[in-house]
Write a protein that holds these residues in place. Sequence first.
Motif, PDB file in Angstrom:
ATOM      1  N   LYS A 163       0.678  -1.264  -0.086  1.00 48.17           N
ATOM      2  CA  LYS A 163      -0.208   0.056  -0.024  1.00 48.17           C
ATOM      3  C   LYS A 163       0.886   1.244  -0.101  1.00 48.17           C
ATOM      4  O   LYS A 163       1.870   1.448   0.572  1.00 48.17           O
ATOM      5  CB  LYS A 163      -0.974  -0.037   1.163  1.00 48.17           C
ATOM      6  N   GLY A 164       0.573   2.259  -0.583  1.00 50.50           N
ATOM      7  CA  GLY A 164       1.119   3.501  -0.808  1.00 50.50           C
ATOM      8  C   GLY A 164       0.721   4.384  -2.021  1.00 50.50           C
ATOM      9  O   GLY A 164      -0.450   4.030  -2.530  1.00 50.50           O
ATOM     10  N   PRO A 165       1.273   5.420  -2.539  1.00 48.77           N
ATOM     11  CA  PRO A 165       0.678   6.293  -3.399  1.00 48.77           C
ATOM     12  C   PRO A 165       0.634   5.707  -4.662  1.00 48.77           C
ATOM     13  O   PRO A 165       1.431   4.741  -5.271  1.00 48.77           O
ATOM     14  CB  PRO A 165       2.009   7.367  -3.479  1.00 48.77           C
ATOM     15  N   MET A 166      -0.609   5.746  -5.285  1.00 52.31           N
ATOM     16  CA  MET A 166      -0.922   5.013  -6.727  1.00 52.31           C
ATOM     17  C   MET A 166      -1.324   3.755  -6.296  1.00 52.31           C
ATOM     18  O   MET A 166      -1.227   3.092  -7.838  1.00 52.31           O
ATOM     19  CB  MET A 166      -0.053   5.766  -7.650  1.00 52.31           C
ATOM     20  N   SER A 167      -1.250   3.020  -5.399  1.00 54.01           N
ATOM     21  CA  SER A 167      -1.586   1.539  -5.272  1.00 54.01           C
ATOM     22  C   SER A 167      -2.765   1.154  -5.739  1.00 54.01           C
ATOM     23  O   SER A 167      -3.546   1.922  -5.539  1.00 54.01           O
ATOM     24  CB  SER A 167      -0.802   1.152  -4.038  1.00 54.01           C
ATOM     25  N   SER A 168      -2.639   0.111  -5.974  1.00 51.65           N
ATOM     26  CA  SER A 168      -4.281  -0.890  -6.188  1.00 51.65           C
ATOM     27  C   SER A 168      -4.157  -1.926  -5.377  1.00 51.65           C
ATOM     28  O   SER A 168      -3.088  -2.588  -4.731  1.00 51.65           O
ATOM     29  CB  SER A 168      -4.586  -0.890  -7.641  1.00 51.65           C
ATOM     30  N   LYS A 169      -5.272  -2.526  -5.124  1.00 49.13           N
ATOM     31  CA  LYS A 169      -5.544  -3.843  -4.393  1.00 49.13           C
ATOM     32  C   LYS A 169      -5.053  -5.294  -5.353  1.00 49.13           C
ATOM     33  O   LYS A 169      -6.192  -5.797  -6.039  1.00 49.13           O
ATOM     34  CB  LYS A 169      -6.848  -3.966  -3.719  1.00 49.13           C
ATOM     35  N   SER A 170      -3.844  -5.382  -5.558  1.00 44.58           N
ATOM     36  CA  SER A 170      -3.352  -6.544  -6.293  1.00 44.58           C
ATOM     37  C   SER A 170      -3.998  -6.455  -7.603  1.00 44.58           C
ATOM     38  O   SER A 170      -4.309  -7.756  -8.030  1.00 44.58           O
ATOM     39  CB  SER A 170      -3.700  -8.006  -5.463  1.00 44.58           C
ATOM     40  N   LEU A 171      -4.021  -5.355  -8.320  1.00 43.75           N
ATOM     41  CA  LEU A 171      -4.636  -5.534  -9.626  1.00 43.75           C
ATOM     42  C   LEU A 171      -3.932  -6.114 -10.608  1.00 43.75           C
ATOM     43  O   LEU A 171      -2.808  -6.139 -10.922  1.00 43.75           O
ATOM     44  CB  LEU A 171      -4.415  -3.971 -10.162  1.00 43.75           C
ATOM     45  N   SER A 172      -4.570  -7.093 -11.392  1.00 47.82           N
ATOM     46  CA  SER A 172      -4.103  -7.782 -12.663  1.00 47.82           C
ATOM     47  C   SER A 172      -5.239  -7.456 -13.732  1.00 47.82           C
ATOM     48  O   SER A 172      -6.385  -7.143 -13.651  1.00 47.82           O
ATOM     49  CB  SER A 172      -4.216  -9.214 -12.236  1.00 47.82           C
ATOM     50  N   LEU A 173      -4.577  -7.647 -14.947  1.00 45.69           N
ATOM     51  CA  LEU A 173      -5.396  -7.526 -16.226  1.00 45.69           C
ATOM     52  C   LEU A 173      -5.066  -8.268 -17.261  1.00 45.69           C
ATOM     53  O   LEU A 173      -3.770  -8.632 -17.488  1.00 45.69           O
ATOM     54  CB  LEU A 173      -5.455  -5.970 -16.727  1.00 45.69           C
ATOM     55  N   THR A 174      -6.101  -8.851 -17.903  1.00 48.71           N
ATOM     56  CA  THR A 174      -5.826  -9.764 -19.020  1.00 48.71           C
ATOM     57  C   THR A 174      -6.672  -9.249 -20.359  1.00 48.71           C
ATOM     58  O   THR A 174      -7.470  -8.508 -20.002  1.00 48.71           O
ATOM     59  CB  THR A 174      -5.978 -11.295 -18.813  1.00 48.71           C
ATOM     60  N   VAL A 175      -6.299  -9.624 -21.385  1.00 53.91           N
ATOM     61  CA  VAL A 175      -7.119  -9.453 -22.711  1.00 53.91           C
ATOM     62  C   VAL A 175      -8.410 -10.351 -22.596  1.00 53.91           C
ATOM     63  O   VAL A 175      -8.309 -11.338 -22.744  1.00 53.91           O
ATOM     64  CB  VAL A 175      -6.439  -9.234 -23.932  1.00 53.91           C
ATOM     65  N   LYS A 176      -9.515  -9.738 -22.840  1.00 55.14           N
ATOM     66  CA  LYS A 176     -10.868 -10.687 -22.804  1.00 55.14           C
ATOM     67  C   LYS A 176     -10.951 -11.196 -24.194  1.00 55.14           C
ATOM     68  O   LYS A 176     -10.768 -10.396 -25.183  1.00 55.14           O
ATOM     69  CB  LYS A 176     -12.045  -9.638 -22.433  1.00 55.14           C
ATOM     70  N   ASP A 177     -11.306 -12.343 -24.340  1.00 58.74           N
ATOM     71  CA  ASP A 177     -11.790 -13.157 -25.616  1.00 58.74           C
ATOM     72  C   ASP A 177     -13.357 -12.649 -25.874  1.00 58.74           C
ATOM     73  O   ASP A 177     -13.861 -12.008 -25.003  1.00 58.74           O
ATOM     74  CB  ASP A 177     -11.764 -14.483 -25.260  1.00 58.74           C
ATOM     75  N   GLY A 178     -13.486 -12.704 -27.076  1.00 57.35           N
ATOM     76  CA  GLY A 178     -14.789 -12.328 -27.461  1.00 57.35           C
ATOM     77  C   GLY A 178     -14.891 -11.493 -28.860  1.00 57.35           C
ATOM     78  O   GLY A 178     -13.896 -11.672 -29.503  1.00 57.35           O
ATOM     79  N   PRO A 179     -15.908 -11.225 -29.349  1.00 58.35           N
ATOM     80  CA  PRO A 179     -16.235 -10.672 -30.445  1.00 58.35           C
ATOM     81  C   PRO A 179     -15.447  -9.423 -30.700  1.00 58.35           C
ATOM     82  O   PRO A 179     -14.816  -8.897 -31.819  1.00 58.35           O
ATOM     83  CB  PRO A 179     -17.652 -10.292 -30.423  1.00 58.35           C
ATOM     84  N   ALA A 180     -15.099  -8.517 -29.546  1.00 60.69           N
ATOM     85  CA  ALA A 180     -14.382  -7.249 -29.786  1.00 60.69           C
ATOM     86  C   ALA A 180     -13.033  -7.583 -30.221  1.00 60.69           C
ATOM     87  O   ALA A 180     -12.305  -6.801 -30.864  1.00 60.69           O
ATOM     88  CB  ALA A 180     -14.464  -6.571 -28.554  1.00 60.69           C
TER      89      ALA A 180
END
Length: 351
Positions: A163-180
């Motif tokens: 925790k600190g400036p500009m932190s997030s709660k264990s943020l993760s991201l992936t590219v979603k599958d699908g029509p887009a």
Amino acid sequence: MPEVKFKPFSGEHCESTMLVNLLRQQGIELSEEMVFGLGMGLSYIHWQSSAMPYPFIGGRVKPDLLAENLSAVLGLEFDVRETGSAARAQDNALEALEQGKLVGLKLDHYYLEYFGEKRVHFHAHYATLYKVDGENAWLVDTKDGGGGGHTSLDSLSEARSAKGPMSSKSLSLTVKDGPALEALRAQLADKLPTAFFVALAANAHTYLNPPIKNMGYKGVLKSSGSVTGWLDEIADPAESLPIIAMLMEKAGTGGGMFRKIYGRFLQQGQKLTGVAALGAAAKEFEAIAAEWTTVAELIDRAGARGSQDALAEASRLMAEISEREHAQFTALEALAREAIEQAASTAGAQA
């Protein structure tokens, strides 16, 4: 344990490096400069709170916005997850790896063992997880981060939950599958010119119309007015001013406060669209980037030598930079909006 096969990319800036890797693994080939520009990444902020020992001078939009903006301009969808549970955070990452997807992680790189002696606390760093092997996790990182390496699962968990400036709660991201995603793979070349001008217009407008006076060109002027007092107002200028300068020039900015990266984005935009004025704008941003490098050098010198003259020159240059960046973004916003209108008119006529 899971491992994703891909060709790793190590760039200048952590968030754009991470996004390049996520997109390329899904068949979306974009340069780091294009990702940064389409993500409307260029900005300016002069930020200081009472708890901070010295001001933070930043040249990009706040963390997490690159992915959000990129999603909006390309029609791409990300699966973004946050959790206060370290166990759930690890499960989220492993689940994505098991599906064959790279995982973007936001964390404090202080805890990453491969950073070695360069470790300092920074809670808005991004890296790309591609393998878990026993008790170790393997990540791709920036050039400044040595391109990545392995760190223990315990250290990774600590980095993600810090925790600190500009932190997030264990943020993760992936590219979603699908029509887009399928549509973007099929239509990327056709979509890019319009996406380029939409992002350019939006980035210019935001820079020229900051919500508060310590952002955009007004923020540069604020720094110009305050920098001359730093030797007296900052508790330990000999230590703090070189850190400010390092963060401006070397800490993943690509040099020149991200202006070098943005200049190359404009160069690539000229090749993409054939608009010659973008080449001239790219050269101007290269020149502005050189001025920002000089400002960082002057601030470093002021800290090392206690030089008030160096801060006075830095102040003068920042006032000049504010004027030059205002002029460039004013022209670029007009150019981009005209291109968008022409494209809409052509599309309407063809319909």
